[in-house]
Scaffold this active site. Structure first.
Site, PDB file in Angstrom:
ATOM      1  N   CYS A 195     -16.739  -9.149   5.390  1.00  0.00           N
ATOM      2  CA  CYS A 195     -16.085  -7.857   5.184  1.00  0.00           C
ATOM      3  C   CYS A 195     -14.780  -8.051   4.414  1.00  0.00           C
ATOM      4  O   CYS A 195     -13.882  -8.753   4.881  1.00  0.00           O
ATOM      5  CB  CYS A 195     -15.824  -7.242   6.559  1.00  0.00           C
ATOM      6  SG  CYS A 195     -15.033  -5.658   6.462  1.00  0.00           S
ATOM      7  N   CYS A 254       0.842  -1.201   0.000  1.00  0.00           N
ATOM      8  CA  CYS A 254       0.000   0.000   0.000  1.00  0.00           C
ATOM      9  C   CYS A 254       0.878   1.253   0.000  1.00  0.00           C
ATOM     10  O   CYS A 254       1.891   1.319   0.694  1.00  0.00           O
ATOM     11  CB  CYS A 254      -0.907  -0.004   1.224  1.00  0.00           C
ATOM     12  SG  CYS A 254      -2.041   1.401   1.258  1.00  0.00           S
ATOM     13  N   ARG A 285     -18.193  -2.499  17.898  1.00  0.00           N
ATOM     14  CA  ARG A 285     -17.477  -3.765  17.648  1.00  0.00           C
ATOM     15  C   ARG A 285     -16.155  -3.828  18.382  1.00  0.00           C
ATOM     16  O   ARG A 285     -15.283  -2.965  18.201  1.00  0.00           O
ATOM     17  CB  ARG A 285     -17.242  -3.958  16.145  1.00  0.00           C
ATOM     18  CG  ARG A 285     -16.558  -5.317  15.866  1.00  0.00           C
ATOM     19  CD  ARG A 285     -16.453  -5.670  14.384  1.00  0.00           C
ATOM     20  NE  ARG A 285     -17.732  -5.534  13.756  1.00  0.00           N
ATOM     21  CZ  ARG A 285     -17.979  -4.749  12.710  1.00  0.00           C
ATOM     22  NH1 ARG A 285     -17.008  -4.059  12.169  1.00  0.00           N
ATOM     23  NH2 ARG A 285     -19.188  -4.657  12.218  1.00  0.00           N
ATOM     24  N   CYS A 288       0.364   4.747   7.056  1.00  0.00           N
ATOM     25  CA  CYS A 288      -0.308   4.605   8.360  1.00  0.00           C
ATOM     26  C   CYS A 288       0.619   3.855   9.329  1.00  0.00           C
ATOM     27  O   CYS A 288       1.027   2.718   9.047  1.00  0.00           O
ATOM     28  CB  CYS A 288      -1.627   3.867   8.180  1.00  0.00           C
ATOM     29  SG  CYS A 288      -2.611   4.564   6.823  1.00  0.00           S
ATOM     30  N   CYS A 303     -19.704  -6.015   3.318  1.00  0.00           N
ATOM     31  CA  CYS A 303     -18.964  -4.824   3.733  1.00  0.00           C
ATOM     32  C   CYS A 303     -17.640  -4.838   2.977  1.00  0.00           C
ATOM     33  O   CYS A 303     -17.061  -5.901   2.778  1.00  0.00           O
ATOM     34  CB  CYS A 303     -18.703  -4.888   5.241  1.00  0.00           C
ATOM     35  SG  CYS A 303     -17.678  -3.531   5.844  1.00  0.00           S
ATOM     36  N   CYS A 329       0.210   0.065  10.444  1.00  0.00           N
ATOM     37  CA  CYS A 329      -0.255  -0.941   9.487  1.00  0.00           C
ATOM     38  C   CYS A 329       0.852  -1.816   8.910  1.00  0.00           C
ATOM     39  O   CYS A 329       1.878  -1.312   8.433  1.00  0.00           O
ATOM     40  CB  CYS A 329      -1.021  -0.247   8.359  1.00  0.00           C
ATOM     41  SG  CYS A 329      -1.840  -1.432   7.271  1.00  0.00           S
ATOM     42  N   CYS A 362     -19.555   2.016   8.503  1.00  0.00           N
ATOM     43  CA  CYS A 362     -18.810   1.351   9.573  1.00  0.00           C
ATOM     44  C   CYS A 362     -17.578   2.220   9.788  1.00  0.00           C
ATOM     45  O   CYS A 362     -16.732   2.328   8.894  1.00  0.00           O
ATOM     46  CB  CYS A 362     -18.434  -0.061   9.142  1.00  0.00           C
ATOM     47  SG  CYS A 362     -17.330  -0.883  10.299  1.00  0.00           S
TER      48      CYS A 362
END
Ligand code: SAM
Ligand code: DTB
Ligand code: SF4
Length: 329
Positions: free
Chosen positions: A113, A69, A276, A73, A144, A76, A204
């Protein structure tokens, strides 16, 4: 003006739907500062006013495109800027996704998801994901996806394909975001959330605890989420899973009671949302997870894997549910 005038047929009977709940950061902070028992009591009252308190919604995750990616972040495993030794994987085939979704359904998940490690999908990336969404939906599961930032029109395409929820987290307070991510901004996240809502999708949206943020930042995150208008239907609260090679590896862990307080604050400020208990469950004891459920968490990820890290084995979760008298939905 007399009271009678207020009752005139022209006066609106209800406040307009667009009116937000308007939680100030100070008011959320005051929740965090309550004695623990008082906070949990309030959270239980809130849960019981709107939900079956012993029912836990279960979603299963699948990483459909892993790693490489462009974003940075700090938490991550999937950023190409961090050296985490992750096995990267191109977009999965439709067949492989459907096999995983069918298994999740048979194991009792109600929502599937699918996550992709993109800054955002290019139009040619989106086409195969639209097919996955339609096919998973046809299995009778809620759908999702979490694909990063969306461009104009993409949320509508997802909605038409049968998508129910889009996951896009704010992750922390606006003031702390730049400490964690520099390749996109908080406003970028809000813009995508706006597009998702505009297309009629359910939202979400949650965050991560344990990234070195202060209690004020945690209250700031909850206020941001609660003031989304309407608030997200689903609010994932992740406990940072520290991944070797990421900038946030080695961060001092946040006390479990502070994590539980964050769940309770989410429950009280977003009484109709599913809160969640998300990443980080594997690192918690059964008693710590039970506290999270008492604080109002009524959803979790179910299945042996999150995206790239592990989650408790399903038979362990089933045993915990039996001990606590919880049932999955
Ligand atoms: N690339 C997309 C995005 O950023 O929205 C989707 C995938 S991203 C992995 C989804 C969310 O997973 C992040 O927003 C973050 O809240 C959560 N997450 C990722 N890595 C995590 C970690 N190590 N610990 C806890 N939560 C994590
Ligand atoms: C969310 O808030 N948590 C999930 C889901 N949304 C996509 C992801 C958790 C990822 C944990 C780290 C990993 O497995 O890579
Ligand atoms: Fe990429 Fe999402 Fe990971 Fe950020 S959180 S590096 S955008 S996969």
């Amino acid at each position: 003006m007399s009271h009678l005038a207020v009752l005139s047929p022209l006066a609106p009977a209800q406040p307009p739907l667009s009116q937000g709940p308007d939680w100030t950061v100070e008011a959320v902070l005051a929740l965090f500062e309550l004695p623990f028992g008082d906070l949990l009591f309030q959270a239980q009252q809130s849960l019981r006013a709107h939900f079956d308190p012993n029912a836990v919604q279960r979603s299963t995750l699948l990483s459909i495109k892993t790693g490489n990616c462009s974003e940075d972040c700090g938490y991550c495993s999937q950023s190409k800027r961090h050296h985490t030794g992750l096995d990267t994987q191109k977009l999965m085939s439709l067949d492989a996704v459907l096999t995983a979704a069918q298994a999740a359904k048979e194991q009792g998940a109600s929502r599937f998801c699918m996550g992709a490690a993109w800054r955002g999908p290019k139009d040619r990336d989106l086409e195969p994901v639209l097919e996955m969404v339609s096919a998973v939906k046809a299995l009778g599961l809620e759908t999702c996806v979490t694909l990063g930032m969306l461009k104009e029109g993409q949320a509508e395409q997802l909605r038409q394909a049968g998508l129910d929820y889009y996951n896009h987290n704010l992750d922390t307070a606006p003031e702390f975001y730049e400490e964690v991510v520099t390749t996109h901004s908080y406003q970028d996240r809000l813009d995508t959330l706006h597009r998702v809502r505009g297309a009629g999708l359910k939202v979400c949206c949650g965050g991560i605890i344990g990234m070195g943020e202060t209690r004020l930042h945690r209250a700031g995150l909850i206020a941001q989420l609660a003031n989304l208008d309407p608030p997200p239907e689903s609010v994932p609260i992740n406990n940072l899973v520290q991944i070797t090679g990421t900038p946030l590896a080695g961060t001092e862990t946040t006390d479990i009671f502070e994590f539980v307080r964050t769940i309770a604050a989410a429950r009280i400020t977003m009484p109709r949302s599913y809160v969640r208990l998300s990443a980080g469950r594997e690192q918690m004891s059964e008693a710590e997870q039970a506290l999270c459920f008492l604080a109002g968490a009524n959803s979790m990820f179910y299945g042996d894997k999150l995206l790239t890290t592990s989650n408790p084995q399903m038979d362990r979760d089933n045993a915990l549910f039996a001990k606590l008298g919880l049932h999955g939905v």
